[in-house]
Scaffold this active site. Structure first.
Site, PDB file in Angstrom:
ATOM      1  N   CYS A   1       0.889  -1.157   0.000  1.00  0.00           N
ATOM      2  CA  CYS A   1       0.000   0.000   0.000  1.00  0.00           C
ATOM      3  C   CYS A   1       0.926   1.205   0.000  1.00  0.00           C
ATOM      4  CB  CYS A   1      -0.916   0.033   1.221  1.00  0.00           C
ATOM      5  SG  CYS A   1      -1.872   1.566   1.277  1.00  0.00           S
TER       6      CYS A   1
ATOM      7  N   CYS B   1      -0.445   4.105   2.532  1.00  0.00           N
ATOM      8  CA  CYS B   1      -0.513   3.948   3.987  1.00  0.00           C
ATOM      9  C   CYS B   1      -0.318   2.488   4.344  1.00  0.00           C
ATOM     10  CB  CYS B   1      -1.823   4.510   4.530  1.00  0.00           C
ATOM     11  SG  CYS B   1      -3.292   4.100   3.566  1.00  0.00           S
ATOM     12  N   SER B   2      -1.363   1.787   4.716  1.00  0.00           N
ATOM     13  CA  SER B   2      -1.176   0.417   5.186  1.00  0.00           C
ATOM     14  C   SER B   2      -2.392  -0.451   4.887  1.00  0.00           C
ATOM     15  CB  SER B   2      -0.900   0.420   6.692  1.00  0.00           C
ATOM     16  OG  SER B   2      -1.971   1.064   7.369  1.00  0.00           O
TER      17      SER B   2
HETATM   18 FE    FE Z   1      -3.403   2.116   2.865  1.00  0.00          FE
END
Ligand code: FE
Length: 214
Positions: A115, A118-119
């Site tokens: 990603c 972000c995550s």
């Molecule tokens: Fe993300």
């Protein structure tokens, strides 16, 4: 005068709000939670229940999906189309994420998931993401130098294998179906699931090798 030497209507010491090495965003998240609870938008119990659910997830669920896909081509086709629906078929909780799709690694194509923003991660099926997945070096280098990153994880691909890097978003997440290991022919589905590691479902590792017979 220090930057905190001002009057803002209440009286408390201005030590920095930290909790060990927690990220800078953590105090802001807590402040946001306080505000949402205070305004009645969410209940503190909901937050706790959601966190409990999240940390109760594990890669074992994703591994069951992969093992079933290895032994059942029709199931694999459904997993490639809609991993949430496939998870429901096995009685697993696919969580609130809108779309999760399976992607299959083959002799010709290797998928790895990142990603970049972000995550984003299929947490319901794999549990919380590893710290390195959220790190800036992984998020940037997975895109700029995927083969280098794979090599650092111990995955050496032939030059003629195509590497596809999939960028997760809030709207779509991915679960890699790694290649079934050689020598796993006689294994039960449960035994197969034990070979499927978290990292192999992110696409940065191969599944564990079957224990030698005898
Ligand atoms: Fe993300």
């Amino acid at each position: 005068m220090s930057e905190h030497d001002h009057d803002h209507g209440h009286d408390h010491p201005h030590a920095p709000i930290t909790n060990g090495d927690e990220p800078a965003a953590a105090p802001r998240v807590r402040a946001l939670e306080e505000l949402l609870v205070e305004k009645g938008v969410i209940a503190r119990e909901d937050v706790r229940a959601r966190i409990d659910w999240l940390v109760s997830r594990s890669p074992g669920d994703g591994a069951r999906l992969v093992a079933r896909a290895w032994v059942d081509p029709a199931f694999k086709a459904r997993l490639l189309e809609d991993a949430r629906a496939a998870a429901l078929e096995l009685g697993l909780d696919p969580g609130p994420s809108p779309v999760v799709v399976g992607v299959e690694n083959t002799a010709d194509v290797h998928h790895m998931v990142v990603c970049t923003l972000c995550s984003c991660y299929p947490r319901a099926l794999l549990g919380p993401p590893p710290d390195w997945y959220k790190s800036l070096p992984y998020r940037s280098r997975a895109v700029s130098d995927p083969r280098g990153v794979l090599s650092e994880f111990g995955v050496e691909l032939d030059d003629d294998v195509e590497v596809r890097v999939l960028d997760s978003t809030a709207d779509i997440r991915y679960l890699v179906i790694p290649r079934r290991p050689d020598g796993s022919d006689g294994m039960t589905e449960e035994e197969l699931a034990s070979l499927v590691t978290r990292d192999s479902m992110i696409g940065v590792a191969e599944p564990a090798a079957p224990a030698p017979v005898g």
